[in-house]
Design a protein around this motif. Structure first.
Motif, PDB file in Angstrom:
ATOM      1  N   ALA A 196     -10.536  12.057  12.095  1.00 53.62           N
ATOM      2  CA  ALA A 196      -9.727  12.062  10.867  1.00 53.62           C
ATOM      3  C   ALA A 196      -8.638  11.003  10.919  1.00 53.62           C
ATOM      4  CB  ALA A 196      -9.114  13.448  10.653  1.00 53.62           C
ATOM      5  N   PHE A 197      -7.999  10.834  12.077  1.00 55.37           N
ATOM      6  CA  PHE A 197      -6.924   9.840  12.140  1.00 55.37           C
ATOM      7  C   PHE A 197      -7.473   8.422  12.049  1.00 55.37           C
ATOM      8  CE2 PHE A 197      -3.784   7.094  14.225  1.00 55.37           C
ATOM      9  CZ  PHE A 197      -2.716   7.337  13.381  1.00 55.37           C
ATOM     10  N   GLU A 198      -8.638   8.172  12.653  1.00 54.89           N
ATOM     11  CA  GLU A 198      -9.250   6.854  12.519  1.00 54.89           C
ATOM     12  C   GLU A 198      -9.438   6.486  11.051  1.00 54.89           C
ATOM     13  OE1 GLU A 198     -12.968   6.567  14.499  1.00 54.89           O
ATOM     14  OE2 GLU A 198     -12.086   6.030  16.435  1.00 54.89           O
ATOM     15  N   GLN A 199     -10.009   7.397  10.276  1.00 53.31           N
ATOM     16  CA  GLN A 199     -10.262   7.089   8.867  1.00 53.31           C
ATOM     17  C   GLN A 199      -8.956   6.871   8.114  1.00 53.31           C
ATOM     18  OE1 GLN A 199     -13.274   6.251   7.778  1.00 53.31           O
ATOM     19  NE2 GLN A 199     -13.760   6.571   9.951  1.00 53.31           N
ATOM     20  N   HIS A 200      -7.931   7.648   8.474  1.00 51.90           N
ATOM     21  CA  HIS A 200      -6.610   7.477   7.872  1.00 51.90           C
ATOM     22  C   HIS A 200      -6.064   6.079   8.187  1.00 51.90           C
ATOM     23  CE1 HIS A 200      -2.544   8.561   6.580  1.00 51.90           C
ATOM     24  NE2 HIS A 200      -2.085   8.127   7.737  1.00 51.90           N
ATOM     25  N   PHE A 201      -6.133   5.679   9.432  1.00 52.12           N
ATOM     26  CA  PHE A 201      -5.637   4.374   9.868  1.00 52.12           C
ATOM     27  C   PHE A 201      -6.477   3.251   9.274  1.00 52.12           C
ATOM     28  CE2 PHE A 201      -3.013   2.527  13.438  1.00 52.12           C
ATOM     29  CZ  PHE A 201      -3.294   1.194  13.178  1.00 52.12           C
ATOM     30  N   PHE A 202      -7.801   3.422   9.298  1.00 52.68           N
ATOM     31  CA  PHE A 202      -8.679   2.362   8.806  1.00 52.68           C
ATOM     32  C   PHE A 202      -8.475   2.078   7.318  1.00 52.68           C
ATOM     33  CE2 PHE A 202     -12.101   3.240  12.280  1.00 52.68           C
ATOM     34  CZ  PHE A 202     -11.345   2.533  13.197  1.00 52.68           C
ATOM     35  N   LYS A 203      -8.025   3.072   6.560  1.00 50.13           N
ATOM     36  CA  LYS A 203      -7.738   2.818   5.142  1.00 50.13           C
ATOM     37  C   LYS A 203      -6.617   1.799   4.995  1.00 50.13           C
ATOM     38  CE  LYS A 203      -9.363   7.292   3.431  1.00 50.13           C
ATOM     39  NZ  LYS A 203      -8.962   8.617   2.874  1.00 50.13           N
ATOM     40  N   GLU A 204      -5.667   1.803   5.936  1.00 50.00           N
ATOM     41  CA  GLU A 204      -4.606   0.795   5.893  1.00 50.00           C
ATOM     42  C   GLU A 204      -5.152  -0.575   6.279  1.00 50.00           C
ATOM     43  OE1 GLU A 204      -0.898   1.854   7.621  1.00 50.00           O
ATOM     44  OE2 GLU A 204      -0.796   3.790   6.580  1.00 50.00           O
ATOM     45  N   VAL A 205      -6.100  -0.599   7.214  1.00 51.67           N
ATOM     46  CA  VAL A 205      -6.764  -1.866   7.551  1.00 51.67           C
ATOM     47  C   VAL A 205      -7.505  -2.393   6.326  1.00 51.67           C
ATOM     48  CG1 VAL A 205      -8.510  -2.963   9.007  1.00 51.67           C
ATOM     49  CG2 VAL A 205      -6.952  -1.263   9.986  1.00 51.67           C
ATOM     50  N   ASP A 206      -8.182  -1.486   5.614  1.00 50.97           N
ATOM     51  CA  ASP A 206      -8.896  -1.889   4.398  1.00 50.97           C
ATOM     52  C   ASP A 206      -7.935  -2.502   3.376  1.00 50.97           C
ATOM     53  OD1 ASP A 206     -11.124  -0.772   5.586  1.00 50.97           O
ATOM     54  OD2 ASP A 206     -11.086   1.058   4.371  1.00 50.97           O
ATOM     55  N   THR A 207      -6.739  -1.916   3.259  1.00 47.70           N
ATOM     56  CA  THR A 207      -5.744  -2.448   2.319  1.00 47.70           C
ATOM     57  C   THR A 207      -5.316  -3.854   2.709  1.00 47.70           C
ATOM     58  OG1 THR A 207      -4.943  -0.225   1.826  1.00 47.70           O
ATOM     59  CG2 THR A 207      -3.476  -2.040   1.284  1.00 47.70           C
ATOM     60  N   ILE A 208      -5.114  -4.065   4.000  1.00 47.08           N
ATOM     61  CA  ILE A 208      -4.763  -5.405   4.488  1.00 47.08           C
ATOM     62  C   ILE A 208      -5.856  -6.399   4.116  1.00 47.08           C
ATOM     63  CG2 ILE A 208      -4.408  -6.794   6.571  1.00 47.08           C
ATOM     64  CD1 ILE A 208      -3.156  -4.265   7.855  1.00 47.08           C
ATOM     65  N   VAL A 209      -7.097  -6.012   4.363  1.00 41.81           N
ATOM     66  CA  VAL A 209      -8.228  -6.901   4.104  1.00 41.81           C
ATOM     67  C   VAL A 209      -8.370  -7.206   2.619  1.00 41.81           C
ATOM     68  CG1 VAL A 209     -10.760  -7.030   4.184  1.00 41.81           C
ATOM     69  CG2 VAL A 209      -9.475  -6.245   6.199  1.00 41.81           C
ATOM     70  N   ARG A 210      -8.112  -6.211   1.772  1.00 43.83           N
ATOM     71  CA  ARG A 210      -8.235  -6.428   0.319  1.00 43.83           C
ATOM     72  C   ARG A 210      -7.153  -7.363  -0.215  1.00 43.83           C
ATOM     73  NH1 ARG A 210      -9.004  -0.823   0.029  1.00 43.83           N
ATOM     74  NH2 ARG A 210      -6.855  -0.574  -0.696  1.00 43.83           N
ATOM     75  N   ASN A 211      -5.990  -7.371   0.428  1.00 41.38           N
ATOM     76  CA  ASN A 211      -4.844  -8.079  -0.139  1.00 41.38           C
ATOM     77  C   ASN A 211      -4.539  -9.421   0.505  1.00 41.38           C
ATOM     78  OD1 ASN A 211      -3.277  -6.262  -2.241  1.00 41.38           O
ATOM     79  ND2 ASN A 211      -4.125  -4.889  -0.676  1.00 41.38           N
ATOM     80  N   ILE A 212      -5.212  -9.750   1.585  1.00 41.14           N
ATOM     81  CA  ILE A 212      -5.003 -11.035   2.247  1.00 41.14           C
ATOM     82  C   ILE A 212      -6.340 -11.769   2.275  1.00 41.14           C
ATOM     83  CG2 ILE A 212      -4.329 -12.205   4.383  1.00 41.14           C
ATOM     84  CD1 ILE A 212      -2.498  -9.857   4.989  1.00 41.14           C
ATOM     85  N   PRO A 213      -6.408 -12.989   1.788  1.00 41.77           N
ATOM     86  CA  PRO A 213      -7.682 -13.713   1.772  1.00 41.77           C
ATOM     87  C   PRO A 213      -8.303 -13.784   3.169  1.00 41.77           C
ATOM     88  CG  PRO A 213      -6.051 -14.884   0.480  1.00 41.77           C
ATOM     89  CD  PRO A 213      -5.318 -13.783   1.182  1.00 41.77           C
TER      90      PRO A 213
END
Length: 341
Positions: A146-163
């Protein structure tokens, strides 16, 4: 290649991101392919709040500490009757930090402080760094998914917002080595052995898209500018790296391993012969030390060349504990080491 590449692991002593880019950018232009933001927010200290404020966790009444002289901290556990998959973790916050730092990166690049083609490097603790360090050992396997998925969502946000062509993400592998594999936390390795940790790192690697550069930094801690435990040699790092590479579908862009300043002996580097590095993956050794300057760095490099694949250079960890006045000299030393044959 006219010179070896340079890697900056992450932290700087500066209080602002702008200072990092304005100093390191010109000093290592065309030497460092990536620049971190200096980790002014800290490394794995403030993520404890995501556990303190989580719905479904509570202090266990047990504590841990990284070193005898450091303060103890609470270990968390699952509340009775709570399904681990239903725990609601509070935000960690690395996504917001990364986006703010990227804005500063773009400003410095527009001002000519950062060489064209240089990427913004986001250096992150792994999900295990929070759960493994701050939860009771016997519940780590239950809490990780559960914590991995929580953390990975923040990684996904980084990837979506930085070229993608501006971005590199580095996973810092420290708690895995110090608290589990080296036994600093009693009982943790029974619940987080190497195969468990390698699988977790594989998932972390695979969450980073193929068009974003990916790094792995093997770390022995760095509070106060020195390792929590000095590595006996490169053997454990090589074994762990090979275990990760054997199970991940996403090869890293680079791997970094530290070298203590007093290790210029064959025994330290010999295990690197067994490193099964994928084609195209850059390898860096953290053997640049201001303490003995270019002569000591050169001596370590000469021994390393007997056992390692072609390598770039860096320091063994982040630079936060260095006095600000020494940073220009340290960066100049990186450049001088890179110019050695």
């Amino acid at each position: 290649m006219p010179h070896r590449p340079v890697l900056l692991v992450g932290s700087f002593p500066y209080k602002t991101v702008k200072e990092v880019f304005d100093v390191a950018g010109p000093a290592l232009a065309h030497y460092a392919a990536r620049l971190p933001d200096g980790e002014a927010q800290g490394w794995n200290t403030f993520p404890a709040a995501t556990l303190k404020n989580a719905k479904g966790l509570r202090p266990s009444g047990r504590t841990a500490r990284m070193q005898p002289e450091m303060p103890a901290y609470d270990l968390y556990e699952i509340m009775p009757g709570v399904d681990p998959s239903q725990i609601e973790f509070a935000p960690v916050g690395y996504d917001k930090i990364a986006m703010n730092s990227y804005a500063a990166f773009r400003e410095s690049r527009a001002a000519g402080k950062i060489a064209p083609g240089t990427r913004f490097q986001v250096s992150l603790p792994t999900p295990f760094a929070t759960i493994g360090a701050r939860c009771v050992p016997e519940q780590v396997p239950q809490l990780m998914p559960a914590f991995e998925q929580h953390f990975f969502k923040e990684v996904d946000t980084i990837v979506r917002n930085i070229p993608a062509d501006d971005l590199a993400i580095q996973w810092d592998i420290a708690v895995e080595i110090i608290q589990s594999l080296l036994g600093k936390r009693d009982g943790l390795i029974a619940y987080a052995p190497m195969d468990f940790l390698a699988a977790a790192l594989a998932r972390a690697c695979e969450r980073v898209p193929a068009n974003v550069q990916l790094g792995l930094h093997f770390c022995y801690g760095n509070p106060g500018g020195r390792h929590i435990i000095e590595p006996d040699d490169t053997g454990l790092m090589v074994k762990f790296a090979n275990s990760i590479l054997a199970v991940t579908k996403r090869n890293p862009t680079w791997i970094h391993m530290p070298v203590p300043h007093n290790r210029d002996d064959d025994d330290y580097f010999r295990p690197l012969r067994d490193l099964r590095l994928p084609g195209g993956t850059e390898f860096y050794l953290g053997l640049v030390h201001l303490k003995d300057g270019l002569s000591g760095t050169k001596k370590r490099m000469e021994v390393a060349k007997k056992y390692a694949p072609y390598f770039g250079v860096g320091w063994e960890c982040g630079l936060r504990a260095f006095p600000e006045s020494t940073i220009p000299d340290m960066l100049a030393l990186h450049r001088a080491a890179a110019d050695l044959e």
